[in-house]
Every structure is written in C-alpha cells, then in structure tokens.
Design an enzyme around this catalytic site. Structure first.
Site, PDB file in Angstrom:
ATOM      1  N   GLU A 184       0.871  -1.183   0.000  1.00 25.21           N
ATOM      2  CA  GLU A 184       0.000   0.000   0.000  1.00 25.21           C
ATOM      3  C   GLU A 184       0.902   1.225   0.000  1.00 25.21           C
ATOM      4  O   GLU A 184       1.683   1.429   0.928  1.00 25.21           O
ATOM      5  CB  GLU A 184      -0.909  -0.006   1.223  1.00 25.21           C
ATOM      6  CG  GLU A 184      -1.873  -1.188   1.261  1.00 25.21           C
ATOM      7  CD  GLU A 184      -2.743  -1.155   2.505  1.00 25.21           C
ATOM      8  OE1 GLU A 184      -3.200  -0.058   2.871  1.00 25.21           O
ATOM      9  OE2 GLU A 184      -2.938  -2.224   3.108  1.00 25.21           O
ATOM     10  N   CYS A 233      -2.180   8.976   3.744  1.00 23.40           N
ATOM     11  CA  CYS A 233      -2.117   8.723   2.308  1.00 23.40           C
ATOM     12  C   CYS A 233      -3.447   9.032   1.638  1.00 23.40           C
ATOM     13  O   CYS A 233      -3.516   9.245   0.430  1.00 23.40           O
ATOM     14  CB  CYS A 233      -1.697   7.283   2.034  1.00 23.40           C
ATOM     15  SG  CYS A 233      -2.738   6.047   2.823  1.00 23.40           S
TER      16      CYS A 233
END
Length: 690
Positions: free
Chosen positions: A443, A477
C-alpha cells in the site's frame, strides 16, 4: 443518524412525547430563572404553549416576563388567540439568501406537517381537543443516561456473529474526556521505559538502542527499544520458520480466537493506547482513538473472515468424484509498518498474516516503535504461540532490505511511500524465496483530489475539505492535497476555505483545541517546507504561515493554501504528506475529471455536488480506489469502506475488505475418485476435508 453511524447511544429523543415532555421540563426551569434570563418559547403546539403560560402564572410572573415565538405564515389562528390574552408574541422569519432561506422554510414545513405534528393533527385531522392538550406520555427510555461507550461483549470464536465496527469515543461527553486525560497522565508516568526485541517468545537485547521521542516536544523521551541488526534478523526468520508447521496446521478457529482475544484486550486498554499515540505519534485524541478502534476492527473482521475462508468448499457435484477447494498459508511473512497509523495499519497487516497461518516478523516504523511493542505484547497475551509474532525494530536500509531479499521470507506486507514500495517489489522479484515467488502486498501513496461542483453546498465543501486536508496535519495517504473547483464556485469557495483554515489551531496534540498537530519528525518538516517553497514559486499563496504563537520546540508546520495552481505543478503532482492543499480552478466537469485523474496515483477522491447527473458521472469516471461523495475522503472504516487503490497507490487488494486475506493464502484443490472398492467415506466427512 451520526450517532447510529458511530455506534453511539442515540443523543436525541426518538419519541415525540419524550421531546414534548423535556420541552415542558426545560420551560419550567427557564421560567424559574426569569430573574436572570428572559425566557422565550418557540412553538406552534397549543399544549406546549399552555403549559409554559400556566407555569409562568403559577410562579407569579408578569405577562411581559417572557415571550412566545411563532413562524411567519404558520399557525395564524394560534398567534391571534395568544395575542388576545395580552401576551407577548414574536413573529419571526428567515432573513438572508434565497436558497438557504427556502431550505429552512421547507424543513419547518416538513416538521409542521409530520404525522405527529400538532398543526397537522389540529387543522388537517381534526383531533379532539382533550387529546391535543393531554400531558405528554414519555417512553420508558425517557431520562435514561447512556453509557460512556456502548458495551461490547467479547467475541465467541464458536459463534462470532456479524461484524460491527467498534464505536469511537465520543469526546463531547465529559467522562470520555476525563478518561483520556487520566490515561495520558498514566502513560506519561511510564515514559522512558525500555522495550527489548521479541523473537521466538523471548526478550532479546542489543548493543544498539533506538530512542522514540515526542514530535511535539522532542526533548521528551517516550521510550527506548532494542535496535536489531542482521544477526537478530536471521534469528527472527529462524524462529518464524520453526513456528510455521504447527501454526499452519492450527485450525482457523484456533487462529481466529487469538485475534478475538487480542481485540478484547485492546478494548480494555483503548484510552491508554490512544494516549500513547498522542505522545509518540503526535495524534490528537480523536485521531488516536480512531487508530485504536480501527485496530480492534481489523482483529474482529479478519478473525471472522478466516472462519469464512477456512471452511473447505466442495466444487461441483459430479457423481463418483469429490473436489475440495481450500487454502493454506504462504509461509513466513515480513510486515513493514508505517508511522502515521502506528497501531491500526500495523495491527491490520500483522493480524491478517497471523490469522491465515503465516508466522510474522514485525518491523515497526522507527518513529513509533513503542506502540508496536504494545501490540506484540497484546497478541502474545491473547495466545499467539512463540515465534508466530516476532518484534524487530531495525534500520530499514540495513535490515529491511536484507529481510526482503531473504530466501526464507515468503510474503512481504508493506505500507509506505511509493519509492520504498517499488524498491521492495523489485527486490522481491529478483530474490525469490526458497520455495517460490515472493508475494508482495504494498500500500503506497496518494495525491488525492476533491471536486467541488458549481452547485456544491459550500458549507459541506469547506468543512469536508478542511477535515480531509489538515486532519493530523495532512499525514495520511488518503488526505486531500488537491481541490478541483469549478469556476462558478471557485472564488467564494476559496474565500471561505482560507478563513476556515485560518481558524485551525496548530499546537500540541494533547490540547483538545488543536486541529493541526506537529508533523512526525524534523526530516518530515524539512521535506514539507521544500514543497511549500516550490509552491511559492509556481502558485499564489492564499494562506501563508500562521501568526499564532506555537511552542518553541516541536516539528510544527502551519497549514498552507495555494491557489492558481497548474495541474502539472509540483505541488499538484507529488505527494507532500503535510498540511498543504492546492486549489485548481477548472471550467467544467470534463476538465475537472481530467485534472482529478491526471496523477500517477489512484487512492482516494471526492465530489461535493447536489446534481444527481454529476454524481452518477463522477461515480463512473473518477477512477480511484475509494471515492467519497458529499463527505470527507479520509477515515475509511473496516468493511464499510474497504481501503486501497491502484496505479501507483498500491499492489494488492483492499485492506478491511473481503478479498484481503486471500493475498496471504494459497488455494489448493484435492480431487478424489469415490468409485473405489471397500469403504467410501460420507460426503459430510469429505466436505470437511476429513
């Protein structure tokens, strides 16, 4: 509605009789204080008005000691009747812009024409007067005090029930604030403690040590941890490898039970874990609490998912043969964790590997190793056997790369920057494992945009952009670092965004007024400031450094808003990971979609719009992993908003979703010819893989 989404006790009355009863109670209290306040009662309910009038007279108040208020154009007969009594009546109406005023009037109209509305019952349904003026009859729930947090019973591995998200703490309640403050004091008393490595169920000390400090006050030592090297990395791999056969062969229920017990232990320590993240990761209380609840959710959700996936599936029903589809773990897993969600993401990655039968080597982020040590403690206390969870703080360049290339590591789970993720993917491909190709779940980053439509509700747009861009100083993020605004809404939106951002408090994370805490480190601050310098060269600074006084120490960066940003500008293309937002003006929705999708990432995105046609089109064409409409773009919840993206935002399926555990497993099929001589086992035994 919000309380239901959060899993909180309902904070409002759900029975009109309860509302009416409380209104009369409060009216009495106000009239009793008429010597210090001027009571005013707004209502079109004759029973409510009569109760207020009679109470005032019983208290001996003059008729001008209070007033009654009613909306212009509604209940005119009631106004006339009250006025004939010589009482003060104020008739009010909304003043201001047309659209908000119309919305207000429509809401009033809906309330006053509802089935249980006094006006409807009086003028439409012709209810009897005795029924209309009868005292309210409260429900059994009236005056009950909700618990600080809803009670969550421990999960029974044999019958876990459906998954429900762990409720966040409601810090509007004093008892939650007091509990957090007490936990903060307790954790601070423990600061400075040392945490050894944990390998094969044993404490391991090293010559090197790593200090963990408070980003808001770097002189404050949160704790120290042993700092491993290659020798400790080899020991961790050996311990995990030795634990693999027994843990692989443990039943899914046995493995899931460890997660369920860990969730129970984590709930019991929730406030202290939150307080620790406030000190070690500079997370304000709501952000820290969200980190803990997400960690609990991962444990509960992945435990249930393993029970679902752990049941062998019979494939086909052809006579004379039996086909069974089932899964086995991949092997030894290496978890490389980020610092921005030091408990939640670490718990998610670790528990996913663990519950699927893969012993884990946990390499925590160097900025947040202490909270990681607590997770390992909780998992071992929950029953994780020695060697199945190994705690290895270590330098990334020396030990992280070594483990990625190690031939006895079969699976790598990473959350972090795009650059680090791509390096891991490359190294894993060039250095296969002893028994096969290494699986990488990575990720990575995001450069996320919110589109603000021409007809957007700017109250919603400003509120959600501010929360998405500057929550936890933009260190997510999923954070909104771009706002793509249609020209018709641009100028007003920017003016309001700037003032809303200016109002944010930058300060220590333990201060409940703080909205923008310090960033994680001096290096992070320098990187963010380099992007700010680039923005000053290529765009207009709509909001610059704050004038407020901040503490002398701490890694603080004031929120910045840039306008006039080109879509190809550095601050519109590169992930900044700080409290910086770029506003890009576009002519129409076509251009908005082009700009929003014109980056190398595809993690989160958002749209603020009233138009069903626009919403439908953006849903189709704004291709990101998580698209949010008319709300913020951060704060994904396990199961409800399984999280993850594509393009350069990641390799793998969504965390907290139904496909995530499959990445940690290898499928197998066993086919047996059942047309044989002698004993033929029953289908029931074969279906269970026996």
């Amino acid at each position: 509605m919000i309380a239901a989404q959060e899993g909180w006790p309902t904070p409002v009355f759900t029975h009109k009789a309860d509302t009416d009863a409380m209104y009369e109670t409060m009216a009495c209290q106000m009239l009793e204080a008429a010597d210090v306040i001027r009571p005013a009662f707004a209502s079109h309910n004759v029973r409510t008005l009569a109760a207020a009038i009679e109470t005032a007279r019983e208290l001996g108040l003059a008729d001008d000691a209070f007033e009654l208020q009613m909306l212009h154009g509604m209940g005119d007969a009631i106004k006339a009747a009250v006025g004939s009594l010589g009482l003060r009546v104020r008739e009010y109406a909304p003043v201001g812009e047309l659209i908000p005023g119309m919305a207000y009037l429509v809401r009033r109209l809906l309330e006053n024409t509802a089935n249980d509305s006094f006006l409807r019952q009086t003028f439409v349904e012709g209810a009897a007067v005795d029924d209309l003026v009868r005292p309210p009859r409260p429900s059994a729930d009236f005056r009950t005090t909700p618990a600080r947090l809803p009670t969550v019973e421990p999960t029974d591995p044999e019958a876990p029930g459906r998954f429900v998200n762990q409720p966040h703490a409601d810090f509007s309640r004093r008892e939650n604030r007091d509990a957090y403050d007490a936990a903060l004091a307790t954790v601070r008393e423990r600061c400075g403690a040392h945490h050894p490595l944990r390998i094969g169920g044993r404490d391991i000390e090293t010559v090197r040590r790593l200090d963990s400090v408070n980003p808001a006050a770097p002189e404050e030592l949160i704790g120290t941890v042993a700092y491993g090297g290659r020798a400790e990395a080899e020991a961790a791999v050996a311990a995990a490898r030795a634990a693999l056969p027994a843990w692989r062969d443990a039943t899914p229920a046995e493995r899931a039970a460890v997660l369920f017990r860990a969730a129970e232990l984590m709930r019991a320590e929730a406030m202290e874990l939150s307080a620790l993240m406030t000190l070690e990761a500079a997370k304000p209380r709501r952000e820290a609490d969200g980190d803990v609840t997400e960690a609990v959710d991962f444990l509960e959700y992945y435990g249930r998912e393993m029970l679902r996936l752990g049941a062998p599936r019979r494939m086909g029903r052809a006579p004379g043969e039996h086909n069974l589809y089932f899964y086995q773990p991949r092997g030894v897993a290496l978890v490389i964790a980020p610092w921005n969600f030091p408990l939640a993401i670490l718990t998610g990655m670790t528990s996913a590997a663990l519950v699927t039968g893969n012993p884990v080597i946990v390499k925590p982020a160097s900025a947040t190793p202490v909270i990681a040590a607590h997770l390992i403690r909780l998992l071992e206390a929950a029953g994780a056997p020695p060697g199945t969870v190994n705690y290895l703080p270590a330098p990334g360049a020396e030990v992280g790369d070594f483990l990625v290339r190690h031939r006895d590591v079969d699976l790598i789970v990473f959350t972090g920057s795009m650059e680090a993720g791509l390096r891991i993917v490359s190294q894993a491909a060039q250095h296969p494992g002893r028994e096969g190709v290494k699986k990488v779940v990575a990720e990575m980053g995001g450069k996320n945009a919110i589109i603000v439509d021409a007809d957007a509700d700017l109250d919603v747009a400003v509120t959600e952009v501010v929360a998405s861009a500057f929550g936890y100083a933009g260190q997510k993020c999923s954070a909104a670092s771009r706002v793509v605004v249609l020209e018709a809404a641009h100028d007003e939106f920017v003016a309001r965004l700037v003032e809303a951002t200016r109002s944010l408090r930058t300060g220590p994370p333990e201060d409940p007024a703080t909205r923008v805490p310090p960033v994680i480190s001096a290096e992070a601050r320098e990187r963010i400031e380099s992007f700010i310098a680039a923005g000053e060269q290529e765009a207009t600074v709509a909001l610059g450094p704050a004038d407020d006084e901040r503490p002398d120490s701490g890694y603080y960066v004031s929120p910045r808003v840039f306008t006039g940003v080109r879509p190809d500008a550095v601050i519109a293309q590169e992930e900044i990971f700080g409290p910086v937002v770029a506003v890009i003006k576009v002519a129409d929705l076509d251009e908005a979609l082009t700009v929003a999708g014109g980056v190398k990432y595809a993690l989160t995105g958002g749209l603020i719009s009233r138009s069903p046609a626009t919403i439908a089109r953006v849903r189709r064409e704004f291709r990101v992993g998580n698209l949010y409409i008319n709300r913020g773009i951060t704060g994904a919840l396990v199961e409800r908003q399984a999280f993850g993206g594509f393009k350069m935002s990641g390799v793998g399926s969504k965390a907290g979703g139904p496909d995530y555990l499959l990445q940690f497993l290898e499928p197998r099929v066993v086919t047996e010819n059942t047309m044989r001589r002698g004993f033929a086992p029953s289908d029931d035994l074969l279906d269970r893989g026996l």
